[in-house]
Write an enzyme that holds these catalytic residues in place. Structure first.
Site, PDB file in Angstrom:
ATOM      1  CG  ASN A   6      75.589 -13.726  21.215  1.00 62.60           C
ATOM      2  OD1 ASN A   6      75.389 -14.753  20.567  1.00 62.60           O
ATOM      3  ND2 ASN A   6      74.702 -12.751  21.286  1.00 62.60           N
ATOM      4  CB  CYS A  49      39.170  -1.745  37.964  1.00 61.37           C
ATOM      5  SG  CYS A  49      39.826  -2.266  36.366  1.00 61.37           S
ATOM      6  CG  ASN A 108      65.208 -13.803  28.142  1.00 62.70           C
ATOM      7  OD1 ASN A 108      65.159 -13.357  27.008  1.00 62.70           O
ATOM      8  ND2 ASN A 108      66.236 -14.501  28.599  1.00 62.70           N
ATOM      9  CB  SER A 132      70.128 -10.571  18.100  1.00 61.82           C
ATOM     10  OG  SER A 132      68.841 -10.052  18.369  1.00 61.82           O
ATOM     11  CG  HIS A 158      60.856  -7.039  26.214  1.00 63.49           C
ATOM     12  ND1 HIS A 158      61.727  -7.604  25.313  1.00 63.49           N
ATOM     13  CD2 HIS A 158      61.021  -5.699  26.081  1.00 63.49           C
ATOM     14  CE1 HIS A 158      62.389  -6.655  24.674  1.00 63.49           C
ATOM     15  NE2 HIS A 158      61.985  -5.491  25.125  1.00 63.49           N
ATOM     16  N   GLY A 207      73.623 -13.301  25.434  1.00 56.64           N
ATOM     17  CA  GLY A 207      72.620 -13.951  24.599  1.00 56.64           C
ATOM     18  C   GLY A 207      71.559 -13.044  24.016  1.00 56.64           C
ATOM     19  CB  CYS A 239      40.889  -6.327  36.977  1.00 53.82           C
ATOM     20  SG  CYS A 239      41.547  -5.222  38.200  1.00 53.82           S
ATOM     21  CB  CYS A 277      44.017  -4.820  35.246  1.00 54.71           C
ATOM     22  SG  CYS A 277      42.555  -3.883  34.794  1.00 54.71           S
ATOM     23  CB  CYS A 325      43.390  -0.406  37.373  1.00 52.88           C
ATOM     24  SG  CYS A 325      43.446  -2.133  37.910  1.00 52.88           S
TER      25      CYS A 325
HETATM   26  P1  NAD Z   1      67.325 -12.927  19.779  1.00 49.24           P
HETATM   27  O1  NAD Z   1      66.536 -14.147  19.491  1.00 49.24           O
HETATM   28  O2  NAD Z   1      67.187 -11.778  18.869  1.00 49.24           O
HETATM   29  O3  NAD Z   1      68.867 -13.308  19.839  1.00 49.24           O
HETATM   30  C1  NAD Z   1      69.333 -14.399  20.587  1.00 49.24           C
HETATM   31  C2  NAD Z   1      70.830 -14.218  20.725  1.00 49.24           C
HETATM   32  O4  NAD Z   1      71.310 -15.241  21.583  1.00 49.24           O
HETATM   33  C3  NAD Z   1      71.604 -14.318  19.424  1.00 49.24           C
HETATM   34  O5  NAD Z   1      72.512 -13.240  19.353  1.00 49.24           O
HETATM   35  C4  NAD Z   1      72.329 -15.658  19.521  1.00 49.24           C
HETATM   36  O6  NAD Z   1      73.576 -15.634  18.862  1.00 49.24           O
HETATM   37  C5  NAD Z   1      72.484 -15.792  21.013  1.00 49.24           C
HETATM   38  N1  NAD Z   1      72.552 -17.170  21.512  1.00 49.24           N
HETATM   39  C6  NAD Z   1      71.831 -18.244  21.116  1.00 49.24           C
HETATM   40  N2  NAD Z   1      72.123 -19.315  21.869  1.00 49.24           N
HETATM   41  C7  NAD Z   1      73.033 -18.901  22.777  1.00 49.24           C
HETATM   42  C8  NAD Z   1      73.723 -19.554  23.827  1.00 49.24           C
HETATM   43  N3  NAD Z   1      73.505 -20.826  24.137  1.00 49.24           N
HETATM   44  N4  NAD Z   1      74.598 -18.824  24.560  1.00 49.24           N
HETATM   45  C9  NAD Z   1      74.839 -17.523  24.281  1.00 49.24           C
HETATM   46  N5  NAD Z   1      74.208 -16.859  23.282  1.00 49.24           N
HETATM   47  C10 NAD Z   1      73.317 -17.538  22.544  1.00 49.24           C
HETATM   48  O7  NAD Z   1      66.995 -12.538  21.293  1.00 49.24           O
HETATM   49  P2  NAD Z   1      66.816 -11.131  21.982  1.00 49.24           P
HETATM   50  O8  NAD Z   1      67.925 -10.231  21.586  1.00 49.24           O
HETATM   51  O9  NAD Z   1      66.587 -11.414  23.416  1.00 49.24           O
HETATM   52  O10 NAD Z   1      65.486 -10.530  21.370  1.00 49.24           O
HETATM   53  C11 NAD Z   1      64.339 -11.345  21.227  1.00 49.24           C
HETATM   54  C12 NAD Z   1      63.065 -10.860  21.897  1.00 49.24           C
HETATM   55  O11 NAD Z   1      62.191 -11.995  22.015  1.00 49.24           O
HETATM   56  C13 NAD Z   1      63.276 -10.353  23.294  1.00 49.24           C
HETATM   57  O12 NAD Z   1      62.610  -9.161  23.366  1.00 49.24           O
HETATM   58  C14 NAD Z   1      62.613 -11.351  24.225  1.00 49.24           C
HETATM   59  O13 NAD Z   1      61.628 -10.710  25.006  1.00 49.24           O
HETATM   60  C15 NAD Z   1      61.831 -12.290  23.351  1.00 49.24           C
HETATM   61  N6  NAD Z   1      62.123 -13.727  23.647  1.00 49.24           N
HETATM   62  C16 NAD Z   1      62.195 -14.160  24.942  1.00 49.24           C
HETATM   63  C17 NAD Z   1      62.463 -15.494  25.208  1.00 49.24           C
HETATM   64  C18 NAD Z   1      62.547 -15.962  26.637  1.00 49.24           C
HETATM   65  O14 NAD Z   1      61.929 -15.351  27.508  1.00 49.24           O
HETATM   66  N7  NAD Z   1      63.308 -17.021  26.906  1.00 49.24           N
HETATM   67  C19 NAD Z   1      62.650 -16.392  24.168  1.00 49.24           C
HETATM   68  C20 NAD Z   1      62.556 -15.917  22.860  1.00 49.24           C
HETATM   69  C21 NAD Z   1      62.292 -14.576  22.623  1.00 49.24           C
END
Ligand code: NAD
Length: 265
Positions: free
Chosen positions: A234, A171, A102, A210, A119, A208, A169, A127, A130
């Site tokens: 999940n 630089c 996240n 996929s 991520h 949480g 930045c 930047c 650098c």
């Molecule tokens: P994804 O969207 O692919 O999957 C989300 C997963 O969470 C699913 O398997 C779903 O079943 C599960 N889920 C949904 N609600 C839930 C709950 N309340 N409790 C438990 N599980 C729950 O997410 P991912 O695998 O993290 O991949 C998505 C990419 O997108 C990541 O790389 C991330 O960086 C980015 N992303 C980040 C955010 C954030 O920072 N909050 C939000 C959306 C996407």
């Protein structure tokens, strides 16, 4: 399952890998899910540097609405009971680190100290030359979103506005948001720290995610090969559910406080 958690989570040997699902109950929809960002915006364009540059050149109004939608949910979100339970597990000496996909900073907001961001972070600038980083304050983003209304379809006005919030930045090169876009490599430090934590853990809790986004999705297999048990929290099956030793189906904000009650003290 309960017995496993009670008996096997030795102090400091639990590691978590979290994904978008842990923040859904904080009001940030998963990008791929219902109401997700990718329903409205094609990730091939909007999660990609050249796509974003082309949109800025040819459709500045669309970039304005993307930036608004991208940041609005992130700005309004607060840690939920799942983020808070993990912070408490760390305080209690049970959780060593959270490895997260996240970009929302909610683990840090909840008080977790050891967070590995695979991520990046939407509230940080980096930047492009650098690599120096700087905090992008929420107040600055709110101010920018407010001013985006004035830009409408003008590329020149949008460029001027963005250069104010993404300055140069020291630089001489420009700052960008410090998140990993499609096709970009993960920060080397973060990935090597993640592997180090996985080598030391006896249980990896997947929360949480996929688990379809690589290389992050390769981490559970690595942990398993190093001898860790895998526990998945999940609301439904992930791509790697078959690899898991235990599965807990339900919303993270309910399940994590239950785990904390069970083993936290
Ligand atoms: P994804 O969207 O692919 O999957 C989300 C997963 O969470 C699913 O398997 C779903 O079943 C599960 N889920 C949904 N609600 C839930 C709950 N309340 N409790 C438990 N599980 C729950 O997410 P991912 O695998 O993290 O991949 C998505 C990419 O997108 C990541 O790389 C991330 O960086 C980015 N992303 C980040 C955010 C954030 O920072 N909050 C939000 C959306 C996407």
């Amino acid at each position: 399952m309960k017995d496993y958690l009670k008996n096997n989570l030795r102090r400091g040997r639990l590691v978590c890998l979290t994904g978008a699902g842990i923040s859904v109950e904080s009001g940030i929809p998963a990008f791929r899910g219902k109401d997700g960002l990718w329903q409205k915006y094609d990730p091939e364009i909007y999660a990609n540097t050249s796509g974003l540059k082309q949109t800025l050149r040819n459709h500045p109004g669309r970039l304005v609405s993307f930036l608004r939608d991208f940041y609005t949910a992130l700005l309004d979100a607060h840690p939920n009971q799942a983020h808070l339970a993990l912070a408490q597990l760390e305080k209690n000496g049970i959780l060593t680190a959270v490895i997260t996909q996240n970009i929302d900073n909610l683990h840090q907001d909840a008080g977790t100290q050891s967070v590995v961001e695979l991520h990046g972070n939407a509230f940080r600038l980096r930047c492009i030359a650098c690599g120096k980083t700087a905090i992008l304050k929420k107040e600055r983003i709110k101010e920018m979103l407010g001013l985006l209304g004035v830009v409408r379809d003008s590329r020149i006005k949008l460029l001027r506005l963005l250069s104010r919030y993404f300055p140069r930045c020291g630089c001489g090169q420009r700052y960008r948001i410090d998140i990993v876009l499609f096709g970009e490599i993960l920060p080397e430090n973060a990935l090597s720290m993640a592997y180090r934590y996985l080598e030391m853990c006896n249980t990896l809790l997947l929360i949480g995610s996929s688990l379809v986004v690589y290389p992050a999705a390769g981490l559970p297999l690595y942990a398993k090969q190093k001898g860790a048990k895998i526990v998945e929290v999940n609301s439904q099956d992930s791509a790697l559910s078959d690899l898991c030793d235990y599965k807990i189906r339900g919303p993270a904000s309910r399940v994590l406080p239950e785990i904390l009650n069970l083993i936290g003290n």
